[in-house]
Scaffold this motif. Sequence first.
Motif, PDB file in Angstrom:
ATOM      1  N   SER A   1     -14.999  13.721 -43.122  1.00  0.00           N
ATOM      2  CA  SER A   1     -14.952  15.364 -43.581  1.00  0.00           C
ATOM      3  C   SER A   1     -15.836  15.185 -45.295  1.00  0.00           C
ATOM      4  CB  SER A   1     -13.873  15.842 -43.841  1.00  0.00           C
ATOM      5  OG  SER A   1     -12.934  15.443 -45.007  1.00  0.00           O
ATOM      6  N   ILE A   2     -16.239  14.323 -45.923  1.00  0.00           N
ATOM      7  CA  ILE A   2     -16.718  14.605 -47.158  1.00  0.00           C
ATOM      8  C   ILE A   2     -18.767  14.681 -46.720  1.00  0.00           C
ATOM      9  CG2 ILE A   2     -17.285  12.795 -48.969  1.00  0.00           C
ATOM     10  CD1 ILE A   2     -14.391  11.175 -48.449  1.00  0.00           C
ATOM     11  N   PRO A   3     -19.050  15.092 -47.355  1.00  0.00           N
ATOM     12  CA  PRO A   3     -20.325  15.277 -46.642  1.00  0.00           C
ATOM     13  C   PRO A   3     -20.856  14.095 -46.864  1.00  0.00           C
ATOM     14  CG  PRO A   3     -19.900  17.545 -47.430  1.00  0.00           C
ATOM     15  CD  PRO A   3     -18.330  16.322 -47.966  1.00  0.00           C
ATOM     16  N   HIS A   4     -21.024  13.571 -48.485  1.00  0.00           N
ATOM     17  CA  HIS A   4     -21.854  12.864 -48.400  1.00  0.00           C
ATOM     18  C   HIS A   4     -21.302  11.235 -48.023  1.00  0.00           C
ATOM     19  CE1 HIS A   4     -19.358  12.862 -52.616  1.00  0.00           C
ATOM     20  NE2 HIS A   4     -19.291  11.396 -51.664  1.00  0.00           N
ATOM     21  N   ILE A   5     -20.456  10.755 -47.098  1.00  0.00           N
ATOM     22  CA  ILE A   5     -20.037  10.059 -46.690  1.00  0.00           C
ATOM     23  C   ILE A   5     -20.804  10.167 -44.676  1.00  0.00           C
ATOM     24  CG2 ILE A   5     -17.928   8.815 -45.608  1.00  0.00           C
ATOM     25  CD1 ILE A   5     -18.364   8.613 -48.927  1.00  0.00           C
ATOM     26  N   ARG A   6     -21.426   8.896 -44.926  1.00  0.00           N
ATOM     27  CA  ARG A   6     -22.451   8.858 -43.539  1.00  0.00           C
ATOM     28  C   ARG A   6     -22.174   8.053 -42.597  1.00  0.00           C
ATOM     29  NH1 ARG A   6     -24.273  14.073 -42.525  1.00  0.00           N
ATOM     30  NH2 ARG A   6     -25.777  12.408 -41.229  1.00  0.00           N
ATOM     31  N   ARG A   7     -21.803   6.773 -43.224  1.00  0.00           N
ATOM     32  CA  ARG A   7     -21.814   5.381 -42.602  1.00  0.00           C
ATOM     33  C   ARG A   7     -19.645   5.037 -42.807  1.00  0.00           C
ATOM     34  NH1 ARG A   7     -26.186   5.748 -43.582  1.00  0.00           N
ATOM     35  NH2 ARG A   7     -25.984   4.376 -45.844  1.00  0.00           N
ATOM     36  N   ILE A   8     -19.308   4.663 -42.049  1.00  0.00           N
ATOM     37  CA  ILE A   8     -18.046   4.503 -42.091  1.00  0.00           C
ATOM     38  C   ILE A   8     -18.123   2.685 -41.263  1.00  0.00           C
ATOM     39  CG2 ILE A   8     -15.126   4.654 -41.500  1.00  0.00           C
ATOM     40  CD1 ILE A   8     -16.104   7.551 -41.972  1.00  0.00           C
ATOM     41  N   ARG A   9     -17.174   1.885 -41.754  1.00  0.00           N
ATOM     42  CA  ARG A   9     -16.966   0.644 -40.999  1.00  0.00           C
ATOM     43  C   ARG A   9     -15.573   0.446 -40.812  1.00  0.00           C
ATOM     44  NH1 ARG A   9     -21.212  -3.137 -44.918  1.00  0.00           N
ATOM     45  NH2 ARG A   9     -22.266  -2.031 -45.186  1.00  0.00           N
ATOM     46  N   ILE A  10     -15.141   0.011 -39.762  1.00  0.00           N
ATOM     47  CA  ILE A  10     -14.067  -0.556 -39.453  1.00  0.00           C
ATOM     48  C   ILE A  10     -13.399  -1.506 -39.027  1.00  0.00           C
ATOM     49  CG2 ILE A  10     -11.441   0.214 -37.845  1.00  0.00           C
ATOM     50  CD1 ILE A  10     -12.846   2.502 -39.089  1.00  0.00           C
ATOM     51  N   ALA A  11     -12.911  -2.157 -40.245  1.00  0.00           N
ATOM     52  CA  ALA A  11     -12.931  -4.252 -39.940  1.00  0.00           C
ATOM     53  C   ALA A  11     -12.049  -4.333 -39.409  1.00  0.00           C
ATOM     54  CB  ALA A  11     -13.360  -4.748 -41.894  1.00  0.00           C
ATOM     55  N   SER A  12     -11.956  -5.018 -38.583  1.00  0.00           N
ATOM     56  CA  SER A  12     -10.844  -5.676 -37.528  1.00  0.00           C
ATOM     57  C   SER A  12     -11.605  -7.101 -37.114  1.00  0.00           C
ATOM     58  CB  SER A  12     -10.210  -5.136 -37.281  1.00  0.00           C
ATOM     59  OG  SER A  12      -9.568  -5.476 -36.141  1.00  0.00           O
ATOM     60  N   LYS A  13     -10.292  -8.131 -37.166  1.00  0.00           N
ATOM     61  CA  LYS A  13     -10.900  -8.805 -36.484  1.00  0.00           C
ATOM     62  C   LYS A  13      -9.762  -9.242 -35.091  1.00  0.00           C
ATOM     63  CE  LYS A  13     -10.218 -14.645 -36.657  1.00  0.00           C
ATOM     64  NZ  LYS A  13     -11.860 -15.026 -36.922  1.00  0.00           N
ATOM     65  N   GLY A  14      -9.046  -7.988 -34.745  1.00  0.00           N
ATOM     66  CA  GLY A  14      -8.465  -8.270 -34.133  1.00  0.00           C
ATOM     67  C   GLY A  14      -9.472  -8.339 -32.359  1.00  0.00           C
ATOM     68  N   LEU A  15     -10.659  -7.786 -32.158  1.00  0.00           N
ATOM     69  CA  LEU A  15     -10.810  -8.061 -31.042  1.00  0.00           C
ATOM     70  C   LEU A  15     -10.949  -9.999 -30.719  1.00  0.00           C
ATOM     71  CD1 LEU A  15     -12.737  -6.758 -29.090  1.00  0.00           C
ATOM     72  CD2 LEU A  15     -15.521  -7.104 -30.081  1.00  0.00           C
ATOM     73  N   ALA A  16     -11.354 -10.389 -32.428  1.00  0.00           N
ATOM     74  CA  ALA A  16     -11.300 -12.218 -31.959  1.00  0.00           C
ATOM     75  C   ALA A  16     -10.431 -12.632 -31.536  1.00  0.00           C
ATOM     76  CB  ALA A  16     -12.228 -12.100 -33.234  1.00  0.00           C
ATOM     77  N   VAL A  17      -8.894 -12.315 -31.813  1.00  0.00           N
ATOM     78  CA  VAL A  17      -8.118 -12.460 -32.344  1.00  0.00           C
ATOM     79  C   VAL A  17      -6.746 -11.444 -31.245  1.00  0.00           C
ATOM     80  CG1 VAL A  17      -8.503 -13.904 -34.656  1.00  0.00           C
ATOM     81  CG2 VAL A  17      -7.047 -11.634 -33.812  1.00  0.00           C
ATOM     82  N   CYS A  18      -7.475 -11.081 -30.881  1.00  0.00           N
ATOM     83  CA  CYS A  18      -6.044  -9.869 -30.265  1.00  0.00           C
ATOM     84  C   CYS A  18      -6.822  -9.320 -29.090  1.00  0.00           C
ATOM     85  CB  CYS A  18      -4.827  -9.576 -30.671  1.00  0.00           C
ATOM     86  SG  CYS A  18      -3.790  -9.340 -29.822  1.00  0.00           S
ATOM     87  N   PRO A  19      -7.670  -9.459 -28.775  1.00  0.00           N
ATOM     88  CA  PRO A  19      -8.630  -8.696 -28.005  1.00  0.00           C
ATOM     89  C   PRO A  19      -8.082  -7.675 -27.154  1.00  0.00           C
ATOM     90  CG  PRO A  19      -8.300 -10.344 -27.164  1.00  0.00           C
ATOM     91  CD  PRO A  19      -8.213 -11.006 -28.162  1.00  0.00           C
ATOM     92  N   SER A  20      -6.686  -8.212 -26.634  1.00  0.00           N
ATOM     93  CA  SER A  20      -5.973  -7.133 -24.977  1.00  0.00           C
ATOM     94  C   SER A  20      -5.167  -6.057 -25.968  1.00  0.00           C
ATOM     95  CB  SER A  20      -4.744  -8.657 -24.204  1.00  0.00           C
ATOM     96  OG  SER A  20      -3.940  -8.712 -25.639  1.00  0.00           O
ATOM     97  N   ARG A  21      -5.549  -5.996 -26.949  1.00  0.00           N
ATOM     98  CA  ARG A  21      -5.087  -4.773 -26.923  1.00  0.00           C
ATOM     99  C   ARG A  21      -6.374  -3.661 -26.898  1.00  0.00           C
ATOM    100  NH1 ARG A  21      -2.885  -2.590 -32.874  1.00  0.00           N
ATOM    101  NH2 ARG A  21      -2.282  -0.382 -32.229  1.00  0.00           N
ATOM    102  N   ILE A  22      -7.505  -4.312 -27.078  1.00  0.00           N
ATOM    103  CA  ILE A  22      -8.829  -3.300 -26.292  1.00  0.00           C
ATOM    104  C   ILE A  22      -8.676  -2.499 -25.024  1.00  0.00           C
ATOM    105  CG2 ILE A  22     -11.111  -2.571 -26.717  1.00  0.00           C
ATOM    106  CD1 ILE A  22      -9.876  -2.898 -29.021  1.00  0.00           C
ATOM    107  N   LEU A  23      -7.951  -3.396 -23.916  1.00  0.00           N
ATOM    108  CA  LEU A  23      -7.514  -3.220 -22.430  1.00  0.00           C
ATOM    109  C   LEU A  23      -6.275  -2.547 -22.743  1.00  0.00           C
ATOM    110  CD1 LEU A  23      -8.867  -6.844 -21.836  1.00  0.00           C
ATOM    111  CD2 LEU A  23     -10.293  -4.815 -21.744  1.00  0.00           C
ATOM    112  N   THR A  24      -5.290  -2.702 -23.691  1.00  0.00           N
ATOM    113  CA  THR A  24      -4.144  -2.302 -22.626  1.00  0.00           C
ATOM    114  C   THR A  24      -4.216  -0.649 -22.890  1.00  0.00           C
ATOM    115  OG1 THR A  24      -3.025  -3.562 -24.711  1.00  0.00           O
ATOM    116  CG2 THR A  24      -2.239  -1.671 -23.978  1.00  0.00           C
TER     117      THR A  24
END
Length: 513
Positions: A306-329
Motif C-alpha cells: 500500500s506504500i506507493p514507493h515500495i515496488r518490490r518485496i522479497r519474502i525470505a524463507s528457507k522453508g522450501l529447502a528444509v520443510c517443502p511439504s508445507r507448500i504441498l499441504t
Amino acid sequence: MLSVTTFYRSLGGRHTLLRRINTSTRQALNADSVPEISDSFTSWTATTNVQQKYQSASSPVSPRHSHSSTSLSYDFQDTGLRTPYWRRIPLWNDTSEEQFLDYGWQVSNTVQGKNKLAQFLYDVLPEHLPHDEHAPQILHHIRDRDAFVQDVLAGILAAPMSIRITPHVLSIIDWTKPLSDPIRRQFIPLKSSHVPNHPKLQLDSLNETADSPTPGLVHRYHDKALFLAVSVCPVYCRFCTRSYSVGAPTDEVASKRSFTPTRRRWENMFGYIERTPQLSDIVVSGGDSYYLAPEHLVSITERLLSIPHIRRIRIASKGLAVCPSRILTPNDSWTVGLIGLSKTARELGKSVALHTHFNHPREMTWVSRLAAQKLYEEGVMVRNQTVLLRGVNDNSETMKQLIRTLADNNITPYYVYQGDMVSGVEDLRTPLSKILEIERQVRGSIAGFVTPNFVVDLPGGGGKRLANSYDSYDPISGASQFVIPGKNGGKERVYVYWDPVHSNTTPSFLDST
C-alpha cells in the motif's frame, strides 16, 4: 513528483487503495499487540480469513498411496520416483507419505534441543560407525555411536545457535556417513571440528545494528531495507549471520537481541518506510518468514504494497529447502497467502517474490521439486541464495550441479555468498580464493541468466560486493580489501574480509597473478 498524499487522494484515499489489494480490516494491526511467537512455536493451524481471501486457484497436490518398502539404502541419486526417503529413519519406518507431507506432522516431529537430538542420534546411528573415506582426518578417532553423540553434545556447548531440525532435513542426512555428510555439517556441530574464532570476528559481523534506524529495520542500501519480522526459524543453521538475535540463547551466546512480532515495533518500522521515499525494495526476513503466522505475513506484505514507493518485496524463507511439504499441504494458509500476495502485487505492477536457501543439490528431493513446481505454476517468482561452505559445496562440480538443479526447477540462482565471519563456524568458512576459483570454473559453463553472482557481504557493514571486485588480496595474511564509495556523498571506506586462519596459503591458480 507525486506525493504520497496526492497518490492516495487520486485513488480515493488509503482505504480505497487497500480495497484494491483485496484487504480487509486486520485484527493483527488493530490490536494493541500481536501475539508473540515463542521459540517453541507450534501454532501452524490454517487461518480461515487468509484462506478465504487468497484461495489457490489450482488443485492441491494429493499424496499418492504410501509405499510398502521399509528397507531403503542411502542412494541419493534422483530417479524421479516418489521414494519414501524418510523411512531410512527407524522412528519413521511406518510413516506414510500422507503423514510425512503434512505440515503439522513435520512441526510436531521436529527435533529441538540437545537432549532430543541426542535421543534421535542414538536411535538412528549404528553402534559402530562404518568407515568413511571422506571424513576429515581430525574426525577419524570417532568410531562409534557413543563417541559421536558425546562429540555433538560438546559441540553444541560451543555453538552460537540452538538446535532445531525438521524431519525432512534429518531424513536426507546419510547416517551411514555422519562424519562427512554435507547436510549434517550445516546443522549439527562436532566439537572435534571446532576451529578457534578469527581474532577480527564480531558477533554481529555485518554490523546491522549500526544501520538500524528503528529496532528490527536495517537500512544499509539507498533503496532497500531489511524488515526483521520474527526471530525464529523452522531450522537453525550453524552458520547463521544473525546468531546474535535468532533462536534461543545458548551457552555461547547467553543473551540475544530478539525481534518479537509486536504491533508497536512493526508500526515504527512501517512509519520509517513510509517517510523514506527513496526506498523501493523491502526484504521481509528474520528469523524466517515461514514462521510468521499466515495473517501476519499477509498484513505485513499488504501494508508494504500500500506504500506507493515500495515496488518490490522479497519474502525470505528457507522453508522450501528444509520443510517443502508445507507448500504441498492442501489449503495451508501461509502458502495460500503467499500465492495470493504474488498475484495481487502483479495486478498493482509490483513484485512479491520468495527468496529461499538451498546449499547442496541433495536438498532438492522429489517433495522439493513438487513444491517448486506448484509455486511456478501459481506464478510465484522464487530465487535462491547459497552460502559457500567448506565440506558442503566448496568444489566446482557440486556447485554446478546445485545451480543446474535449481534452474531446472525454475528457481533462479541469485547469489553465492562467501561465508560470513560469524562465531563458532570457522570450520565451515573458506578463503576468498575458493569462491574465486569456483566462480572461474562455473562462469561460462552455465547459461549466463542462471549464473549467480558470487559475493562477499563485507564485515562491519560494507554491504554485498562481487567477490572478484577486491582491490587487494593477500592469501598469506588472508586479508582482502574492498574500497566502497561513501554513503550520501561521503568519503570512500576500506572494508576488510579475513580468510580463516587455517587456510592461509597461496592457491595455485593465484600463483601467476
